[in-house]
Design an enzyme around this catalytic site. Structure first.
Site, PDB file in Angstrom:
ATOM      1  N   ARG A 190      48.434  41.953  37.722  1.00 48.26           N
ATOM      2  CA  ARG A 190      49.238  41.048  38.003  1.00 48.26           C
ATOM      3  C   ARG A 190      49.436  39.952  36.994  1.00 48.26           C
ATOM      4  NH1 ARG A 190      52.024  37.664  38.206  1.00 48.26           N
ATOM      5  NH2 ARG A 190      52.912  36.472  39.916  1.00 48.26           N
ATOM      6  N   ILE A 204      46.722  30.097  39.638  1.00 50.36           N
ATOM      7  CA  ILE A 204      46.348  31.100  41.053  1.00 50.36           C
ATOM      8  C   ILE A 204      46.416  32.247  40.899  1.00 50.36           C
ATOM      9  CG2 ILE A 204      47.255  31.014  43.383  1.00 50.36           C
ATOM     10  CD1 ILE A 204      48.650  28.391  43.064  1.00 50.36           C
ATOM     11  N   PRO A 205      45.577  33.040  40.251  1.00 49.06           N
ATOM     12  CA  PRO A 205      45.304  34.469  39.917  1.00 49.06           C
ATOM     13  C   PRO A 205      45.219  35.209  41.363  1.00 49.06           C
ATOM     14  CG  PRO A 205      43.440  33.422  39.174  1.00 49.06           C
ATOM     15  CD  PRO A 205      44.175  32.276  39.396  1.00 49.06           C
ATOM     16  N   HIS A 206      45.957  36.411  41.397  1.00 47.86           N
ATOM     17  CA  HIS A 206      45.866  37.082  42.678  1.00 47.86           C
ATOM     18  C   HIS A 206      46.062  38.506  42.369  1.00 47.86           C
ATOM     19  CE1 HIS A 206      49.965  35.258  42.363  1.00 47.86           C
ATOM     20  NE2 HIS A 206      50.409  36.327  42.788  1.00 47.86           N
ATOM     21  N   GLY A 207      46.029  39.475  43.160  1.00 52.87           N
ATOM     22  CA  GLY A 207      46.205  40.861  42.937  1.00 52.87           C
ATOM     23  C   GLY A 207      47.703  41.120  43.053  1.00 52.87           C
TER      24      GLY A 207
END
Length: 143
Positions: A46, A60-63
């Site tokens: 991502r 805001i790291p996320h998949g």
């Protein structure tokens, strides 16, 4: 299972890179049973698509969309990095929220984070919080 549990908060961390910050955010979610081991690689996928740096020292790291199958329970990890970490393009992150949402719950999580981070005073409180309870209290004010 709480979306934001005390165990999901890492205060006063020092990391040497954006990658290390993302890995710590993801590993915290793994360790506490929110996501599978494969979720971190989806967070990096991502990040390659576009940066998860949001401005005002927040990332805001996320998949990826495909990572939804790796999410066991909706949750947030919060990594507080008071000294900051270079997050690409000259940006510095001091608070990294790792997020994982079942179904479309990630949208509610993002919305709450956006509301909190729209106030500069709240960002300062996130960066300087001395306890997990202090951070949780900031979130409880929004809900």
């Amino acid at each position: 299972m709480q979306v934001l549990a005390k165990e999901n908060i890492k205060l006063n961390q020092t990391v040497s890179s954006k990658e290390e910050a993302i890995k710590l955010a993801g590993q915290t979610l793994i360790d506490n049973g929110y996501v599978t081991e494969d979720y971190i690689s989806k967070m990096f996928e991502r990040e390659e698509t576009s940066s998860t740096f949001m401005g005002n020292f927040i990332a805001i790291p996320h998949g990826t969309e495909e990572a939804k199958s790796e999410v066991l329970h909706s949750g947030i990890s919060i990594i507080q990095i008071p000294e900051g970490v270079e997050y690409g393009e000259g940006n510095t992150a001091k608070v990294v929220f790792g997020i994982a949402g079942k179904n479309n719950e990630h949208l509610d999580i993002l919305s709450n984070i956006a509301i909190i981070c729209s106030e500069e005073e709240n960002i300062e409180r996130l960066i300087s919080a001395k306890s997990e309870e202090d951070l949780i209290a900031i979130f409880n004010e929004v809900n």
